[in-house]
Design an enzyme around this catalytic site. Structure first.
Site, short mmCIF file in Angstrom:
data_model
loop_
_atom_site.label_atom_id
_atom_site.label_comp_id
_atom_site.label_asym_id
_atom_site.label_seq_id
_atom_site.Cartn_x
_atom_site.Cartn_y
_atom_site.Cartn_z
N CYS A 91 0.84 -1.19 0.00
CA CYS A 91 0.00 0.00 0.00
C CYS A 91 0.88 1.25 0.00
O CYS A 91 1.88 1.33 0.70
CB CYS A 91 -0.91 -0.01 1.22
SG CYS A 91 -1.92 1.47 1.33
N CYS A 99 -0.39 3.18 6.37
CA CYS A 99 -0.95 1.83 6.21
C CYS A 99 0.15 0.81 5.89
O CYS A 99 0.43 -0.08 6.67
CB CYS A 99 -2.02 1.85 5.12
SG CYS A 99 -2.77 0.25 4.82
N CYS A 157 -4.62 -10.93 -19.00
CA CYS A 157 -4.91 -11.74 -20.20
C CYS A 157 -4.94 -13.24 -19.91
O CYS A 157 -5.80 -13.95 -20.42
CB CYS A 157 -3.91 -11.52 -21.30
SG CYS A 157 -3.02 -9.99 -21.24
N HIS A 206 1.26 -12.90 -24.79
CA HIS A 206 -0.18 -12.69 -24.82
C HIS A 206 -0.85 -14.04 -25.11
O HIS A 206 -0.21 -14.95 -25.64
CB HIS A 206 -0.54 -11.65 -25.88
CG HIS A 206 -1.96 -11.15 -25.76
ND1 HIS A 206 -2.59 -10.97 -24.56
CD2 HIS A 206 -2.88 -10.81 -26.71
CE1 HIS A 206 -3.82 -10.53 -24.77
NE2 HIS A 206 -4.03 -10.43 -26.06
N ASP A 223 -10.49 -12.17 -28.98
CA ASP A 223 -9.70 -11.70 -27.85
C ASP A 223 -10.64 -11.08 -26.84
O ASP A 223 -11.15 -9.98 -27.05
CB ASP A 223 -8.64 -10.69 -28.31
CG ASP A 223 -7.68 -10.34 -27.17
OD1 ASP A 223 -8.11 -10.30 -26.01
OD2 ASP A 223 -6.48 -10.09 -27.46
N GLU A 280 -10.07 -7.59 -25.19
CA GLU A 280 -10.33 -6.43 -26.04
C GLU A 280 -11.74 -6.46 -26.63
O GLU A 280 -12.08 -5.63 -27.45
CB GLU A 280 -9.32 -6.40 -27.19
CG GLU A 280 -7.88 -6.38 -26.73
CD GLU A 280 -7.48 -5.05 -26.12
OE1 GLU A 280 -7.50 -4.05 -26.84
OE2 GLU A 280 -7.18 -5.02 -24.91
ZN LIG Z 1 -3.65 0.68 2.66
#
Ligand SMILES: [Zn+2]
Length: 440
Positions: free
Chosen positions: A210, A215, A238, A265, A282, A285
């Protein structure tokens, strides 16, 4: 220059193209012929002007030097004889392909496919498919009697599934947000899976931290590749998208393929019974039948695109790479060895089949090989038609805008801008930066 002719005029347009091509060929022939003539005259005048070497009549002369025989480089991909892999590099490539080829086999699981059908809103999907296929049918009939619709009913089912999956089912993950304070996170590397993550099939887990100072919470993003788990997590990049979506296409009864691309890909191919060919899909997309998306759209160069199915494997690179400028070097194994590997995978997938089934699938393979060869031939023909004779002679090969096929192909849409740029998939202006690539 854009050619936007509608279907009914296509026939007339073809004739025009033929006439144009014939004219161009004739012009080209003339320009080439006069160029050759000029070269010949200049060469002979050169040799005439340079004084001949003094000849020693006493010693035998070597035979007149002949011009080198033609290399026939263009014929280099005459059928290769498959060759078993021997070197370590080829063996590594083989092991990787064999392992990738298992993916579609894992979907052939009735329990998984039943579960998938419970998740899909079948009524909505079939309703949309029914409506679209009727529209396509009406469109075809309005053009001319007996004309075939662009896509069949089952194609429309997959198209509806594609829209639903992208718009309402799956979500894209770049960096997962902090689950404690919802601030953005920063990638910190790969970590090993916890027992429950491993039990659900995650081999790697990406770690994020984070960005909020107060945090600093750690977030985990396990990369699941079990389609059953993905039906529940419904998120990823993907890899997760293509895995889960292709399985769903299988669940609604289509023949499917999972296409692996060496440039990081993956996507889907479904078999269109209506069109009697494999169709590129695909899901990231929401792309249907746009095989030039990655080259003309994203501006990538591709080396290997290999389609795996539960009953075969096919090198489909030529469906996605239509010209030399988008071809990346294929250096994972010699081509003859690659052929051998593909033969082996096919044989493995078909080992338990009847002779008739093997024969039928072999017929499919041959038809597709012919289709893929035709892609290359037609792209060469288009390139030639688009060149003016002067272009060829002056070697100024600037390609003009291709016709319909390339229209409206853009850079990548899935993923955020920074990630897309880091992968060099934004199309047009960006460059690929290999140092900065995320896993798919
Ligand atoms: Zn956080």
């Amino acid at each position: 220059m854009e050619h936007t002719h509608s279907a009914p005029r296509a026939h007339a347009a073809n004739i025009d193209t033929d006439r144009l091509a014939a004219e161009m060929t004739e012009q080209f022939r003339q320009v080439l012929s006069s160029k050759r003539m000029n070269e010949l005259t200049s060469r002979s005048s050169q040799s005439r002007s340079s004084s001949p070497a003094p000849r020693d009549f006493g010693t035998p002369q070597p035979p007149p030097s002949q011009s080198a025989p033609p290399t026939y480089a263009s014929l280099r991909n005459i059928p290769l004889v498959p060759e078993a892999p021997h070197d370590a590099r080829s063996l590594r490539f083989k092991n990787m392909l064999v392992s990738l080829s298992n993916m579609p086999v894992r979907w052939e699981n009735p329990g998984l496919l039943d579960e998938a059908l419970r998740v899909i809103p079948l009524e909505q999907i079939y309703g949309e498919a029914e409506e679209e296929s009727q529209i396509l049918q009406a469109e075809a009939e309005s053009m001319s009697a007996g004309k075939k619709a662009a896509w069949g009913y089952q194609d429309c089912v997959v198209r509806a599934l594609l829209r639903w999956f992208k718009r309402s089912f799956f979500s894209w993950v770049n960096n997962p947000p902090c689950s404690r304070c919802y601030s953005p996170t920063v990638a910190v590397g790969i970590t090993s899976p916890l027992p429950d993550e491993q039990a659900r099939g995650a081999n790697t887990v990406e770690a994020y931290r984070c960005s909020h100072d107060a945090c600093k919470n750690y977030e985990r993003f396990p990369r699941y590749n079990d389609a059953f788990v993905l039906l529940q997590t419904r998120k990823g990049r993907c890899g997760e998208w293509a895995n889960c979506f292709t399985m769903l296409c299988r669940a609604v009864g289509s023949r499917v393929r999972w296409v692996w691309n060496a440039e990081d890909h993956v996507w889907t191919e479904v078999y269109s019974v209506h069109r009697r060919r494999w169709v590129h899909v695909d899901v990231c997309e929401e792309a249907w039948d746009k095989p030039r998306l990655y080259t003309d759209g994203w501006g990538k160069k591709l080396s290997y695109c290999i389609a795996f199915s539960a009953d075969g494997a096919m090198d489909v690179t030529r469906r996605y790479v239509r010209d030399a400028k988008h071809a990346a070097e294929r250096n994972r194994a010699p081509e003859a060895v690659f052929l051998h590997i593909m033969d082996e995978i096919r044989a493995m997938r078909r080992s338990n089949m009847s002779k008739q089934d093997k024969f039928r699938l072999h017929g499919d393979d041959m038809r597709e090989a012919k289709e893929l060869r035709a892609n290359v031939i037609s792209s060469i023909a288009i390139a030639v038609i688009q060149l003016s004779p002067e272009d060829i002679v002056n070697a100024q090969v600037t390609r003009r805008q291709d016709s319909d096929a390339q229209k409206a192909l853009e850079g990548r849409l899935s993923g955020n801008t920074q990630w897309i740029r880091s992968r060099g998939e934004g199309g047009q202006s960006n460059q690929q930066d290999p140092r900065n690539q995320h896993p798919r």
